[in-house]
Design a protein around this motif. Structure first.
Motif, mmCIF file in Angstrom:
data_model
loop_
_atom_site.group_PDB
_atom_site.id
_atom_site.type_symbol
_atom_site.label_atom_id
_atom_site.label_comp_id
_atom_site.label_asym_id
_atom_site.label_seq_id
_atom_site.Cartn_x
_atom_site.Cartn_y
_atom_site.Cartn_z
ATOM 1 N N ALA A 225 7.983 33.728 51.504
ATOM 2 C CA ALA A 225 7.031 34.749 51.054
ATOM 3 C C ALA A 225 5.776 34.100 50.479
ATOM 4 N N TYR A 226 5.954 33.014 49.740
ATOM 5 C CA TYR A 226 4.817 32.284 49.156
ATOM 6 C C TYR A 226 3.907 31.734 50.249
ATOM 7 N N ASP A 227 4.502 31.078 51.248
ATOM 8 C CA ASP A 227 3.701 30.452 52.312
ATOM 9 C C ASP A 227 2.995 31.484 53.187
ATOM 10 N N GLU A 228 3.687 32.576 53.499
ATOM 11 C CA GLU A 228 3.107 33.580 54.398
ATOM 12 C C GLU A 228 1.916 34.309 53.765
ATOM 13 N N ALA A 229 1.911 34.412 52.432
ATOM 14 C CA ALA A 229 0.813 35.109 51.755
ATOM 15 C C ALA A 229 -0.188 34.148 51.117
ATOM 16 N N ALA A 230 -0.046 32.846 51.407
ATOM 17 C CA ALA A 230 -0.882 31.843 50.748
ATOM 18 C C ALA A 230 -2.330 31.907 51.223
ATOM 19 N N PRO A 231 -3.304 31.822 50.297
ATOM 20 C CA PRO A 231 -4.701 31.716 50.709
ATOM 21 C C PRO A 231 -4.970 30.360 51.362
ATOM 22 N N GLU A 232 -6.079 30.250 52.054
ATOM 23 C CA GLU A 232 -6.425 29.001 52.733
ATOM 24 C C GLU A 232 -6.545 27.860 51.718
ATOM 25 N N GLY A 233 -5.931 26.724 52.048
ATOM 26 C CA GLY A 233 -5.992 25.561 51.177
ATOM 27 C C GLY A 233 -4.916 25.502 50.119
ATOM 28 N N CYS A 234 -4.103 26.542 50.016
ATOM 29 C CA CYS A 234 -3.030 26.572 49.024
ATOM 30 C C CYS A 234 -1.924 25.601 49.434
ATOM 31 N N PRO A 235 -1.349 24.825 48.500
ATOM 32 C CA PRO A 235 -0.277 23.904 48.868
ATOM 33 C C PRO A 235 0.950 24.631 49.392
ATOM 34 N N LYS A 236 1.727 23.976 50.229
ATOM 35 C CA LYS A 236 2.956 24.549 50.760
ATOM 36 C C LYS A 236 4.019 24.639 49.665
ATOM 37 N N ALA A 237 4.894 25.616 49.815
ATOM 38 C CA ALA A 237 5.918 25.853 48.799
ATOM 39 C C ALA A 237 6.814 24.644 48.594
ATOM 40 N N ASP A 238 7.129 23.920 49.682
ATOM 41 C CA ASP A 238 8.054 22.796 49.558
ATOM 42 C C ASP A 238 7.393 21.537 48.989
ATOM 43 N N SER A 239 6.115 21.662 48.552
ATOM 44 C CA SER A 239 5.466 20.520 47.901
ATOM 45 C C SER A 239 5.937 20.352 46.462
ATOM 46 N N VAL A 240 6.678 21.326 45.954
ATOM 47 C CA VAL A 240 7.237 21.269 44.608
ATOM 48 C C VAL A 240 8.742 21.100 44.694
ATOM 49 N N GLU A 241 9.260 20.129 43.948
ATOM 50 C CA GLU A 241 10.715 19.933 43.902
ATOM 51 C C GLU A 241 11.344 21.051 43.093
ATOM 52 N N VAL A 242 12.479 21.540 43.548
ATOM 53 C CA VAL A 242 13.198 22.573 42.815
ATOM 54 C C VAL A 242 13.760 21.964 41.542
ATOM 55 N N GLU A 243 13.412 22.584 40.384
ATOM 56 C CA GLU A 243 13.938 22.074 39.123
ATOM 57 C C GLU A 243 15.450 22.249 39.105
ATOM 58 N N PRO A 244 16.183 21.247 38.597
ATOM 59 C CA PRO A 244 17.637 21.380 38.539
ATOM 60 C C PRO A 244 18.055 22.476 37.562
ATOM 61 N N ALA A 245 19.198 23.067 37.817
ATOM 62 C CA ALA A 245 19.702 24.110 36.934
ATOM 63 C C ALA A 245 20.091 23.504 35.600
ATOM 64 N N ALA A 246 19.698 24.188 34.510
ATOM 65 C CA ALA A 246 20.046 23.727 33.166
ATOM 66 C C ALA A 246 21.299 24.460 32.710
ATOM 67 N N PRO A 247 22.191 23.798 31.950
ATOM 68 C CA PRO A 247 23.378 24.494 31.449
ATOM 69 C C PRO A 247 23.000 25.565 30.457
ATOM 70 N N ALA A 248 23.704 26.679 30.491
ATOM 71 C CA ALA A 248 23.427 27.771 29.558
ATOM 72 C C ALA A 248 23.774 27.354 28.142
ATOM 73 N N ALA A 249 22.925 27.772 27.172
ATOM 74 C CA ALA A 249 23.159 27.446 25.770
ATOM 75 C C ALA A 249 23.695 28.675 25.052
ATOM 76 N N GLN A 250 24.624 28.461 24.141
ATOM 77 C CA GLN A 250 25.183 29.570 23.378
ATOM 78 C C GLN A 250 24.231 29.959 22.256
#
Length: 269
Positions: A244-269
């Motif tokens: 969805a990000y890539d298909e609606a991106a304006p010209e010159g916008c970086p591709k979605a996969d240029s950002v690494e997915v942040e790892p999941a953080a453990p839930a805190a009580q």
């Protein structure tokens, strides 16, 4: 006396209070906007059916506490006279808030939307005063006296460099920084960054629509977005919002996969 259906009342905006027999009525307000006539109606309901005061919520909404359930229909009728609707409670999309200073803790929401600035240094205007590097708390800016370098992997798009610069040596574009799968309450979880900054309203709406549609397709009754993601797998969700990000991106916008997915953080009580 008939049994009170608290679940049905909650869907209509009436939330049971700790004080037995009383309900706090949450109103349906879009982005904190009410006109003066609607405010008069809210005040009249609070005086007539409540204890004469209201509560302003962190999501720019209003609640009227100390409503008797027997008065629910009369309350809704009076609100309708002034163009005010009850609601915004239970399984539905909440009021959208956005703030570059993160006053409402965007990362702790299902879909966090935080305003920001994408900056670009203008060397010809710069006097190398050092202010931009001093105000950059993430340490994304270095200035050797001849050239300024921005480490965009550290930049959080706060825009303080462009705001504090005395000679306007920064170009900037307003952007939205998004996080997904946050949770607050008994189990606090920080949402994950999956995309580069969103650069247009159309792109933001495309990502938001894709997020809500994925949730609608996969959620079970009572599911929070975070729990749905954990059960179905993030690998099912990430490609959907990146597309969805890539298909609606304006010209010159970086591709979605240029950002690494942040790892999941453990839930805190």
């Amino acid at each position: 006396m008939a049994k009170i259906d608290n679940a049905a009342l909650k869907k209509g905006g009436f939330m049971a209070q700790k004080q037995k027999g009383f309900y706090s009525l949450r109103l349906h307000i879009t982005a904190g906007h009410l006109d003066s006539r609607q405010l008069i109606g809210v005040s009249k309901v609070a005086d007539t059916f409540g204890h004469g005061y209201i509560h302003l919520t962190s999501r720019q909404a209003i609640e009227i506490p100390f409503i008797n359930v027997e008065d629910a229909d009369a309350v809704k009728a009076m609100l309708a006279e002034y163009g005010v609707e009850p609601g915004c409670c239970g399984a539905r999309v909440r009021t959208v808030t956005g703030c570059q200073n993160n006053c409402l803790k965007a990362e702790e929401n299902d879909l966090g939307i935080k305003g920001g600035r994408k900056v670009q240094w203008k060397p010809d205007a710069c006097i190398h005063c050092g202010i931009c590097s001093k105000v950059c708390k993430p340490g994304a800016i270095t200035d050797d006296g001849k050239r300024i370098v921005v480490d965009y992997t550290k930049c959080v798009s706060c825009g303080k460099c462009s705001q504090k610069c005395p000679v306007a040596s920064w170009n900037y574009q307003t952007v939205y920084n998004l996080t997904f799968g946050g949770l607050f309450g008994n189990h606090i979880t920080k949402g994950r960054k999956l995309l580069p900054p969103v650069e247009s309203d159309e792109q933001l709406l495309a990502v938001a629509d894709a997020t809500i549609q994925w949730y609608d397709d996969h959620a079970v009754a009572g599911d929070r977005f975070k729990f749905c993601l954990d059960r179905e797998g993030w690998e099912s969700f990430v490609p959907v919002v990146r597309k969805a990000y890539d298909e609606a991106a304006p010209e010159g916008c970086p591709k979605a996969d240029s950002v690494e997915v942040e790892p999941a953080a453990p839930a805190a009580q």
